[in-house]
Design a protein around this motif. Structure first.
Motif, PDB file in Angstrom:
ATOM      1  N   MET A  86       0.737  -1.243  -0.119  1.00 24.00           N
ATOM      2  CA  MET A  86      -0.004   0.006   0.119  1.00 24.00           C
ATOM      3  C   MET A  86       0.919   1.263  -0.174  1.00 24.00           C
ATOM      4  O   MET A  86       1.890   1.155   0.607  1.00 24.00           O
ATOM      5  CB  MET A  86      -0.993  -0.206   1.053  1.00 24.00           C
ATOM      6  CG  MET A  86      -1.740   1.422   1.305  1.00 24.00           C
ATOM      7  SD  MET A  86      -2.639   1.202   2.880  1.00 24.00           S
ATOM      8  CE  MET A  86      -3.606  -0.274   2.878  1.00 24.00           C
ATOM      9  N   ARG A  87       0.306   2.275  -0.658  1.00 29.32           N
ATOM     10  CA  ARG A  87       1.186   3.375  -0.808  1.00 29.32           C
ATOM     11  C   ARG A  87       0.230   4.496   0.010  1.00 29.32           C
ATOM     12  O   ARG A  87      -0.753   4.707  -0.712  1.00 29.32           O
ATOM     13  CB  ARG A  87       1.669   3.785  -2.269  1.00 29.32           C
ATOM     14  CG  ARG A  87       2.539   2.780  -2.844  1.00 29.32           C
ATOM     15  CD  ARG A  87       2.838   3.124  -4.141  1.00 29.32           C
ATOM     16  NE  ARG A  87       3.967   4.195  -4.123  1.00 29.32           N
ATOM     17  CZ  ARG A  87       4.355   4.932  -5.178  1.00 29.32           C
ATOM     18  NH1 ARG A  87       3.912   4.606  -6.581  1.00 29.32           N
ATOM     19  NH2 ARG A  87       5.231   5.868  -4.821  1.00 29.32           N
ATOM     20  N   TRP A  88       0.769   5.232   0.801  1.00 22.94           N
ATOM     21  CA  TRP A  88       0.031   6.468   1.323  1.00 22.94           C
ATOM     22  C   TRP A  88       0.194   7.748   0.393  1.00 22.94           C
ATOM     23  O   TRP A  88       0.995   7.512  -0.410  1.00 22.94           O
ATOM     24  CB  TRP A  88       0.584   6.628   2.561  1.00 22.94           C
ATOM     25  CG  TRP A  88       0.575   5.582   3.649  1.00 22.94           C
ATOM     26  CD1 TRP A  88       1.668   4.868   4.043  1.00 22.94           C
ATOM     27  CD2 TRP A  88      -0.739   4.734   4.251  1.00 22.94           C
ATOM     28  NE1 TRP A  88       1.333   3.730   4.972  1.00 22.94           N
ATOM     29  CE2 TRP A  88      -0.130   3.872   5.022  1.00 22.94           C
ATOM     30  CE3 TRP A  88      -2.037   5.054   4.256  1.00 22.94           C
ATOM     31  CZ2 TRP A  88      -1.132   3.024   5.578  1.00 22.94           C
ATOM     32  CZ3 TRP A  88      -3.129   4.317   4.811  1.00 22.94           C
ATOM     33  CH2 TRP A  88      -2.400   3.302   5.562  1.00 22.94           C
ATOM     34  N   PHE A  99      -3.031   4.134   9.134  1.00 27.30           N
ATOM     35  CA  PHE A  99      -2.137   5.161   8.492  1.00 27.30           C
ATOM     36  C   PHE A  99      -0.778   5.300   8.946  1.00 27.30           C
ATOM     37  O   PHE A  99      -0.519   5.118  10.263  1.00 27.30           O
ATOM     38  CB  PHE A  99      -2.616   6.709   8.568  1.00 27.30           C
ATOM     39  CG  PHE A  99      -1.876   7.884   7.886  1.00 27.30           C
ATOM     40  CD1 PHE A  99      -1.804   7.885   6.533  1.00 27.30           C
ATOM     41  CD2 PHE A  99      -1.341   8.608   8.490  1.00 27.30           C
ATOM     42  CE1 PHE A  99      -1.141   8.594   5.997  1.00 27.30           C
ATOM     43  CE2 PHE A  99      -0.588   9.661   8.076  1.00 27.30           C
ATOM     44  CZ  PHE A  99      -0.265   9.685   6.772  1.00 27.30           C
ATOM     45  N   GLU A 100       0.202   5.437   8.030  1.00 28.03           N
ATOM     46  CA  GLU A 100       1.488   5.523   8.490  1.00 28.03           C
ATOM     47  C   GLU A 100       2.035   7.070   7.996  1.00 28.03           C
ATOM     48  O   GLU A 100       2.032   7.085   6.688  1.00 28.03           O
ATOM     49  CB  GLU A 100       2.583   4.509   8.192  1.00 28.03           C
ATOM     50  CG  GLU A 100       3.962   4.716   8.713  1.00 28.03           C
ATOM     51  CD  GLU A 100       4.611   3.422   8.311  1.00 28.03           C
ATOM     52  OE1 GLU A 100       5.934   3.704   7.955  1.00 28.03           O
ATOM     53  OE2 GLU A 100       4.196   2.183   8.450  1.00 28.03           O
ATOM     54  N   ASP A 133      11.084   5.300  15.285  1.00 28.62           N
ATOM     55  CA  ASP A 133       9.911   4.439  15.254  1.00 28.62           C
ATOM     56  C   ASP A 133       8.818   4.724  14.194  1.00 28.62           C
ATOM     57  O   ASP A 133       8.917   6.163  13.990  1.00 28.62           O
ATOM     58  CB  ASP A 133       9.213   3.945  16.226  1.00 28.62           C
ATOM     59  CG  ASP A 133      10.162   3.168  17.329  1.00 28.62           C
ATOM     60  OD1 ASP A 133      11.029   2.755  16.859  1.00 28.62           O
ATOM     61  OD2 ASP A 133       9.785   3.513  18.759  1.00 28.62           O
ATOM     62  N   PRO A 134       8.264   4.282  13.112  1.00 29.20           N
ATOM     63  CA  PRO A 134       7.356   4.546  12.613  1.00 29.20           C
ATOM     64  C   PRO A 134       6.248   5.371  13.104  1.00 29.20           C
ATOM     65  O   PRO A 134       5.753   5.038  14.263  1.00 29.20           O
ATOM     66  CB  PRO A 134       6.826   3.203  11.661  1.00 29.20           C
ATOM     67  CG  PRO A 134       8.139   2.502  11.839  1.00 29.20           C
ATOM     68  CD  PRO A 134       8.481   2.659  13.309  1.00 29.20           C
ATOM     69  N   MET A 135       5.964   6.312  12.533  1.00 29.28           N
ATOM     70  CA  MET A 135       4.644   7.029  13.099  1.00 29.28           C
ATOM     71  C   MET A 135       3.384   6.690  12.692  1.00 29.28           C
ATOM     72  O   MET A 135       2.893   7.048  11.585  1.00 29.28           O
ATOM     73  CB  MET A 135       4.519   8.607  12.854  1.00 29.28           C
ATOM     74  CG  MET A 135       3.621   9.592  13.576  1.00 29.28           C
ATOM     75  SD  MET A 135       4.058   9.326  15.355  1.00 29.28           S
ATOM     76  CE  MET A 135       2.563  10.577  16.006  1.00 29.28           C
ATOM     77  N   GLN A 136       2.585   5.908  13.529  1.00 31.88           N
ATOM     78  CA  GLN A 136       1.490   4.712  12.749  1.00 31.88           C
ATOM     79  C   GLN A 136       0.257   5.155  13.559  1.00 31.88           C
ATOM     80  O   GLN A 136       0.113   5.651  14.787  1.00 31.88           O
ATOM     81  CB  GLN A 136       1.713   3.336  12.700  1.00 31.88           C
ATOM     82  CG  GLN A 136       2.729   3.052  11.894  1.00 31.88           C
ATOM     83  CD  GLN A 136       2.945   1.587  11.985  1.00 31.88           C
ATOM     84  OE1 GLN A 136       2.952   0.883  12.879  1.00 31.88           O
ATOM     85  NE2 GLN A 136       3.516   0.898  10.776  1.00 31.88           N
ATOM     86  N   ILE A 137      -0.796   5.156  12.822  1.00 29.96           N
ATOM     87  CA  ILE A 137      -2.225   5.209  13.749  1.00 29.96           C
ATOM     88  C   ILE A 137      -2.588   3.917  13.672  1.00 29.96           C
ATOM     89  O   ILE A 137      -2.801   3.191  12.667  1.00 29.96           O
ATOM     90  CB  ILE A 137      -3.170   6.186  13.038  1.00 29.96           C
ATOM     91  CG1 ILE A 137      -2.616   7.688  13.090  1.00 29.96           C
ATOM     92  CG2 ILE A 137      -4.739   6.138  13.801  1.00 29.96           C
ATOM     93  CD1 ILE A 137      -3.427   8.560  12.350  1.00 29.96           C
ATOM     94  N   VAL A 138      -2.852   3.088  14.866  1.00 33.59           N
ATOM     95  CA  VAL A 138      -3.193   1.865  14.707  1.00 33.59           C
ATOM     96  C   VAL A 138      -4.377   1.454  15.847  1.00 33.59           C
ATOM     97  O   VAL A 138      -4.748   2.409  16.612  1.00 33.59           O
ATOM     98  CB  VAL A 138      -1.995   0.680  15.243  1.00 33.59           C
ATOM     99  CG1 VAL A 138      -0.894   0.961  14.266  1.00 33.59           C
ATOM    100  CG2 VAL A 138      -1.409   1.095  16.572  1.00 33.59           C
ATOM    101  N   SER A 139      -4.949   0.412  15.441  1.00 30.81           N
ATOM    102  CA  SER A 139      -5.985   0.129  16.535  1.00 30.81           C
ATOM    103  C   SER A 139      -6.169  -1.620  16.427  1.00 30.81           C
ATOM    104  O   SER A 139      -5.450  -2.358  15.600  1.00 30.81           O
ATOM    105  CB  SER A 139      -7.631   0.355  15.989  1.00 30.81           C
ATOM    106  OG  SER A 139      -7.789  -0.323  14.562  1.00 30.81           O
TER     107      SER A 139
END
Length: 380
Positions: free
Chosen positions: A1-3, A159-160, A143-149
């Protein structure tokens, strides 16, 4: 996937401006109505309304992030920052910080936004935090800046963002665009389009270790105010909180592409809905002034205290209506006195009675009908 930020033509966002013409016109028209209606308020009423709107915005933008704040404490803190008399209730660091940010945001609503202001806002909304490394500056963690659940063993990445080492460069491009797209800029954009794009762009960079959502919504609010001839409070956070699940879903979808017409239409619909809510609050204050002016001199101290408590609940009304038991709790009146006081308020038209016996409730006679949500189809 490409953001979106990983695509070759980032950050060249694309949208169909023709589809936003009606939304921009409705927003400008609505702003004129809000500003015009506000002129009928006294200086004291305007100040009280601004404090009410700021406190709601502060609490609602924090609630979107799952951080509950006490509205009364936030409002008291806002009053102190404005140099007004408050009730001296103790505010938590988070409440004091977001209150000061809101005062800063609205006191300078029409002025340009810059990096120093952004860093100050971040310091304020992270007031009291000891778990963050970077406060009042862009993130630096590796570290990667990610929005996770979801569970830790199988998290879902919504999202990263770009790596921390790229944030300064990305924000540099953001600041350049913000200058060009300003009302007097070389490539000026209408306010709703500019605010929606700025919010998405800022959230795509996610430049801070935490607090990006609150800062991003403050940026949107400021840009909406900058685009008006006479800055007015739109109050987006309350509407976004109401549509929180959809808000996150729309952002997640928009993070995957650079063609953002759908995102801008959705954002525009919510801006118009928020504007309607703000107008309703202005009208509510006007109706309150008229009602109190009509019955002035007829109220005893208990009745006045109870009415003011009901007005404090705002256009949405006192939850469940005022009962005799509520009245007794608020005023300290005995049962017979409470019943007599409420009947007198209804007789003079200050309250509207519904129900019978134990189900009897009293409501303000000026509460408007509930607002309907504004959808994308409504502005096309």
């Amino acid at each position: 996937m490409r953001w979106n930020w990983q695509q070759n033509d980032w950050p060249e966002f694309r949208w169909d401006a023709r589809k936003l013409v009606r939304a921009e016109a409705l927003f400008a028209e609505g702003a004129g109505v809000v500003i015009g209606a506000s002129k009928h308020l006294s200086v004291e009423e305007q100040s009280s309304l601004s404090i009410e709107l700021m406190s709601h915005e502060a609490v609602d933008t924090s609630a979107i992030e799952g951080e509950p704040l006490d509205r009364d404490s936030v409002q008291s803190s806002i009053r102190r920052h404005l140099g007004l008399h408050g009730d001296h209730r103790r505010a938590s660091p988070a409440e004091a910080g977001i209150a000061e940010m809101m005062v800063d945001l609205y006191a300078q609503a029409g002025s340009p936004l810059n990096e120093a202001t952004l860093f100050r806002w971040h310091q304020l909304i992270t007031n009291g935090r000891t778990d963050l490394k970077d406060i009042g500056r862009y993130r630096t963690h590796a570290d990667p800046m990610q929005i996770v659940s979801g569970p830790l063993h199988t998290p879902r990445v919504h999202f990263e963002a770009p790596p921390s080492q790229d944030v300064a460069k990305e924000m540099g491009r953001f600041w350049e665009w913000l200058d060009r797209s300003a009302p007097n800029g070389l490539a000026a954009l209408p306010p709703v389009t500019r605010a929606g794009l700025a919010h998405l762009w800022f959230e795509s960079i996610h430049p801070f270790e935490d607090g990006n959502g609150r800062v991003g919504r403050a940026i949107s609010e400021k840009i909406l105010a900058q685009g008006l001839s006479s800055p007015a409070i739109t109050g987006m956070a309350g509407t976004l909180l109401k549509h929180r699940k959809t808000y996150y879903a729309e952002l997640e979808r928009a993070h995957r592409e650079l063609e953002i017409t759908d995102w801008l239409l959705w954002f525009a619909a919510k801006a118009l809905e928020a504007q309607q809510h703000t107008l309703r609050q202005v009208e509510f204050v006007l109706e309150k002034s008229r009602l109190l002016g009509r019955i002035g001199g007829q109220l005893n101290a208990r009745q006045e205290k109870a009415l003011l408590r009901m007005f404090a609940a705002g256009p949405q009304g006192f939850l469940g209506g005022m009962s005799a038991a509520n009245y007794m709790t608020i005023t300290g009146a005995p049962p017979a006195t409470a019943t007599r006081d409420l009947a007198a308020l209804a007789a003079m038209g200050a309250l509207r009675r519904t129900g019978e016996k134990k189900s009897t409730r009293y409501h303000l006679p000026i509460l408007p009908e509930p607002l309907a949500a504004v959808e994308m189809a409504d502005i096309l």
